[in-house]
Design a protein around this motif. Structure first.
Motif, short mmCIF file in Angstrom:
data_model
loop_
_atom_site.label_atom_id
_atom_site.label_comp_id
_atom_site.label_asym_id
_atom_site.label_seq_id
_atom_site.Cartn_x
_atom_site.Cartn_y
_atom_site.Cartn_z
N UNK A 51 0.85 -1.19 0.00
CA UNK A 51 0.00 0.00 0.00
C UNK A 51 0.88 1.23 0.00
N UNK A 52 0.27 2.38 -0.22
CA UNK A 52 0.99 3.65 -0.21
C UNK A 52 0.60 4.42 1.04
N UNK A 53 1.23 5.57 1.22
CA UNK A 53 1.00 6.38 2.41
C UNK A 53 0.69 7.83 2.06
N UNK A 54 -0.15 8.41 2.88
CA UNK A 54 -0.33 9.86 2.91
C UNK A 54 0.38 10.32 4.17
N UNK A 55 1.18 11.37 4.06
CA UNK A 55 1.90 11.90 5.22
C UNK A 55 1.52 13.35 5.42
N UNK A 56 0.97 13.64 6.60
CA UNK A 56 0.62 15.03 6.93
C UNK A 56 1.87 15.74 7.45
N UNK A 57 2.25 16.81 6.78
CA UNK A 57 3.46 17.54 7.16
C UNK A 57 3.24 18.41 8.39
N UNK A 58 1.99 18.55 8.84
CA UNK A 58 1.73 19.34 10.04
C UNK A 58 1.73 18.47 11.29
N UNK A 59 0.89 17.44 11.32
CA UNK A 59 0.80 16.59 12.51
C UNK A 59 1.75 15.39 12.45
N UNK A 60 2.40 15.19 11.30
CA UNK A 60 3.38 14.12 11.08
C UNK A 60 2.78 12.72 11.12
N UNK A 61 1.47 12.59 10.93
CA UNK A 61 0.84 11.27 10.90
C UNK A 61 0.89 10.70 9.49
N UNK A 62 0.92 9.37 9.44
CA UNK A 62 0.88 8.64 8.19
C UNK A 62 -0.44 7.90 8.10
N UNK A 63 -1.00 7.85 6.90
CA UNK A 63 -2.25 7.16 6.66
C UNK A 63 -2.06 6.19 5.50
N UNK A 64 -2.62 4.99 5.62
CA UNK A 64 -2.53 3.99 4.55
C UNK A 64 -3.59 4.24 3.50
#
Length: 128
Positions: A75-88
């Motif tokens: 799978x790929x990831x989304x990375x939030x540059x503000x909260x630093x969370x990763x989402x699948x």
């Protein structure tokens, strides 16, 4: 080296599988401490490596930081540059694209994932 399934390994695995985000070994340790689990950091690392090597979880590095992901599927990831969370998210690269890469470049792809940088919906709400 043969490892048996231990209480500590199950506790580490349960932490990684029980969250919908990617954690560092130190963050796994923090969760275990909050749950009053008696596991040392070296044991956490050893078990994360074991789980990753046996493809029960995924290990990946972003910007020099190693994260562990409870989703072992491609799978790929989304990375939030503000909260630093990763989402699948499901992988956007299809098998035919990988075949083309292998054919055109002579490169055998064994594993892949992409990370898309941006701002998550929650941080966008907070930021206005």
């Amino acid at each position: 080296m043969i490892y048996r399934n231990t209480r500590q390994r199950k506790e580490v695995y349960d932490v990684i599988k029980g969250v919908n985000r990617h954690l560092t070994a130190e963050q796994v340790m923090e969760v275990l401490k909050k749950e009053n689990k008696k596991v040392g950091l070296a044991t956490v690392y050893r078990n994360l490596n074991y789980l990753s090597e046996n493809k029960l979880i995924r290990k990946f590095e972003e910007n020099g930081v190693v994260f562990y992901d409870g989703n072992p599927e491609t799978h790929d990831h989304l990375h939030c540059v503000i909260c630093n969370k990763y989402f699948d998210i499901p992988s956007l690269v299809k098998d035919k694209d990988l075949s083309k890469i292998e054919r055109d470049w002579g490169f055998k792809v064994e594993e892949h994932f992409m990370t898309y940088e941006g701002v998550c919906g929650n941080c966008r709400k907070i930021g206005g």
